[in-house]
Scaffold this motif. Structure first.
Motif, PDB file in Angstrom:
ATOM      1  N   ASN A  71      46.015 -23.735 117.697  1.00  0.00           N
ATOM      2  CA  ASN A  71      47.223 -22.927 117.506  1.00  0.00           C
ATOM      3  C   ASN A  71      48.321 -23.227 118.527  1.00  0.00           C
ATOM      4  O   ASN A  71      49.363 -22.567 118.523  1.00  0.00           O
ATOM      5  N   GLU A  87      39.268 -20.393 123.225  1.00  0.00           N
ATOM      6  CA  GLU A  87      40.055 -21.536 123.712  1.00  0.00           C
ATOM      7  C   GLU A  87      40.145 -22.637 122.658  1.00  0.00           C
ATOM      8  O   GLU A  87      41.163 -23.314 122.542  1.00  0.00           O
ATOM      9  N   ALA A 128      42.718 -21.442 120.327  1.00  0.00           N
ATOM     10  CA  ALA A 128      44.023 -21.550 120.992  1.00  0.00           C
ATOM     11  C   ALA A 128      44.535 -22.985 120.970  1.00  0.00           C
ATOM     12  O   ALA A 128      45.740 -23.228 120.798  1.00  0.00           O
ATOM     13  N   GLU A 145      46.537 -13.369 122.190  1.00  0.00           N
ATOM     14  CA  GLU A 145      47.087 -14.506 122.920  1.00  0.00           C
ATOM     15  C   GLU A 145      46.843 -15.836 122.207  1.00  0.00           C
ATOM     16  O   GLU A 145      47.599 -16.792 122.396  1.00  0.00           O
ATOM     17  N   VAL A 146      45.782 -15.915 121.386  1.00  0.00           N
ATOM     18  CA  VAL A 146      45.434 -17.199 120.748  1.00  0.00           C
ATOM     19  C   VAL A 146      45.801 -17.245 119.268  1.00  0.00           C
ATOM     20  O   VAL A 146      45.563 -18.254 118.602  1.00  0.00           O
ATOM     21  N   THR A 147      46.371 -16.176 118.711  1.00  0.00           N
ATOM     22  CA  THR A 147      46.633 -16.137 117.264  1.00  0.00           C
ATOM     23  C   THR A 147      48.111 -16.049 116.934  1.00  0.00           C
ATOM     24  O   THR A 147      48.492 -15.455 115.923  1.00  0.00           O
ATOM     25  N   THR A 183      48.438 -22.712 121.734  1.00  0.00           N
ATOM     26  CA  THR A 183      48.666 -21.631 122.683  1.00  0.00           C
ATOM     27  C   THR A 183      47.511 -21.659 123.674  1.00  0.00           C
ATOM     28  O   THR A 183      46.742 -22.614 123.688  1.00  0.00           O
ATOM     29  N   ALA A 184      47.378 -20.640 124.513  1.00  0.00           N
ATOM     30  CA  ALA A 184      46.316 -20.651 125.525  1.00  0.00           C
ATOM     31  C   ALA A 184      46.013 -19.244 125.984  1.00  0.00           C
ATOM     32  O   ALA A 184      46.852 -18.335 125.904  1.00  0.00           O
ATOM     33  N   LEU A 185      44.778 -19.057 126.436  1.00  0.00           N
ATOM     34  CA  LEU A 185      44.400 -17.807 127.076  1.00  0.00           C
ATOM     35  C   LEU A 185      45.004 -17.768 128.474  1.00  0.00           C
ATOM     36  O   LEU A 185      44.981 -18.770 129.185  1.00  0.00           O
TER      37      LEU A 185
END
Length: 511
Positions: free
Chosen positions: A290, A284, A287, A13-15, A292-294
């Motif tokens: 990047n 986090e 994230a 989810e974070v990569t 994005t987010a968890l």
């Protein structure tokens, strides 16, 4: 839900863009690897024994220089009818042969080294050889201890301690170079972390990256380290003073040490050790960079997880649990010894050339490692691991024979021919190193792989500690003898490679 899949779900989810991971690699797996390579290996060039002779009175104007030298310096029989002037003996006023009291050094390339400043030559040359050997022992012990320490107490703490030991050790050696005992202690302290700092940064990088990037991370580090080895002699060539050279290369570690608290801990290590909140915080942080987010669901699962994550450990004895496995293990250990002896002697002698520029010689040999990594990968996939191993050791065995006869050859441009052979030799040795690491990963099953690598590193460390004495044999009795030993071990490596199973078509345990 199984615990490992939860971490990988969170990581996925974070990569998505991996901007953070790329920035991390540029800072640590490229810049630090290059600078660490120079700081960790600067002692090799600083300990170079440059050409020297006994100091004799200046020749009168009407006396031929060679005739005058023969009046003062005895000759040693090298082989056949060939003789050379002794570097360590002189005739006294009664025409008796005695040890030199003072020495004259060839400062064409090196203005100073530690041996030339302290007269660690002739019988005291053992100081240099012992330091180099003890350094390898310290590296071996340190790699075993720090390997365990990194798993037990975290990658970041191991990284910080490694940086600190390198800086402290080099500082002690620079300040107390006049005392062989204190200087040696400084070298041992600096050698103790071995490559732990780089292994920690690579481990973190692999543990925060997607699977598609992981295969290139180790290669990136090795290439950056080789670039550092190429730049290091050029820096010495410019500075020429050993003390300023060591200060310049060591001080590059201070920014990383002072800001080491800002480096992240591996979130996977935190997860395995049930430090779930810290793991979540770092994920986090990644994230955020990047963009994005968890997901809230993943956060809740991480916070609620209390499962223990343990891995079954195996010892060295399991590697000898049946005849086939024992044979494969023994053959691999022969290869580890063969390639380590060749690489260490080649590396330690890289800056010793007296007829050509020793700094360019060192740089060219180090540069050969870069295509060696790529060639090893290509050859392993196209002609197979086993035959690549055989060919690379075959080239090394021939190269060592040619190098061994350098004292008996007088044709023009022989030094440039030798440089080419030495560069080719380093290239083939690098391929051999790549192959033995690859074979270790593919021959053993997952449960034994780490034990196999640990045993290989241990035996490799012992071979590296012996290598300086092989180099000394060449210094004392002619390069033929040291090269003969290395050529013999290269043939042993070649024969051992023939006995190993081919793994190119199956990346699983064949036994």
């Amino acid at each position: 839900m199984e615990t490992p899949s939860l971490y990988h779900r969170a990581l996925s989810e974070v990569t998505k863009s991996e901007k953070y991971q790329k920035k991390y690699d540029y800072l640590y797996n490229v810049a630090l690897a290059c600078l660490w390579s120079m700081a960790f290996n600067n002692i090799i060039l600083a300990l170079t024994i440059i050409p020297y002779t006994c100091e004799i009175p200046d020749a009168p104007k009407n006396v031929n220089r060679e005739d005058w030298k023969e009046m003062w310096i005895p000759k040693n029989q090298l082989g056949g009818n060939m003789t050379i002037f002794s570097n360590c003996l002189i005739y006294d006023e009664n025409n008796n042969i005695t040890d030199c009291k003072r020495y004259r050094y060839d400062n064409t390339w090196y203005k100073s080294t530690i041996p030339s400043e302290n007269n660690w030559v002739c019988e005291k040359e053992y100081y240099v050889i012992n330091i180099l050997s003890h350094n390898k022992i310290s590296e071996t012990v340190g790699s075993l201890i720090f390997g365990w320490f990194g798993d037990a107490y975290g990658r970041r703490l191991t990284y910080m301690i490694s940086l600190l030991l390198l800086v402290i050790g080099r500082t002690i050696s620079i300040i107390f170079s006049h005392s062989v005992v204190i200087f040696s202690i400084g070298c041992l302290i600096a050698a103790f972390p071995a490559t732990s700092a780089l292994q920690c940064t690579s481990s973190i990088s692999m543990e925060i990256s997607s699977p598609k990037r992981r295969s290139s991370i180790a290669k990136l580090r090795f290439i950056a380290s080789s670039v550092g080895l190429c730049l290091m002699p050029l820096l010495y060539w410019w500075i020429r003073e050993w003390k300023l050279f060591m200060i310049t290369t060591t001080v590059t570690q201070l920014p990383y040490l002072l800001w080491s608290w800002k480096m992240i801990e591996s979130p996977q290590w935190l997860w395995i050790n049930q430090r779930n909140k810290e793991c979540e915080n770092i994920l986090e942080q990644i994230a955020k960079d990047n963009r994005t987010a968890l997901s809230s669901q993943t956060k809740q699962l991480i916070s609620a997880s209390h499962e223990e994550h343990t891995e079954k450990q195996f010892g060295f004895l399991l590697l000898f649990s049946n005849k086939e496995l024992a044979l494969v293990t023994i053959l691999q250990l022969f290869i580890w010894v063969s390639v380590t002896l060749s690489y260490t002697v080649s590396f330690l002698s890289s800056g010793e050339s007296s007829q050509t520029n020793p700094f360019l010689d060192f740089a060219f040999q180090s540069l050969a490692e870069i295509p060696g990594h790529f060639s090893g990968a290509w050859l392993a996939d196209n002609i197979g691991r086993r035959y690549t191993c055989v060919v690379s050791f075959g080239v090394s065995s021939v190269a060592w024979v040619i190098i061994g006869f350098k004292d008996f050859v007088m044709w023009p441009d022989v030094e440039w021919i030798l440089i080419f052979v030495q560069v080719l030799n380093r290239y083939s040795i690098t391929i051999s190193y790549y192959i033995i690491n690859l074979l270790n990963m593919e021959i053993y099953p997952t449960a034994m792989r780490q034990s196999g690598m640990a045993l290989g590193n241990l035996i490799s460390g012992i071979a590296a500690a012996i290598a300086p004495y092989v180099l000394l044999l060449g210094h004392k009795h002619g390069s033929f003898w040291s090269s003969a030993i290395l050529s013999l071990f290269s043939i042993i490596g070649l024969m051992s490679g023939l006995g190993l199973p081919e793994t190119v078509a199956r990346r699983r345990h064949p036994i």
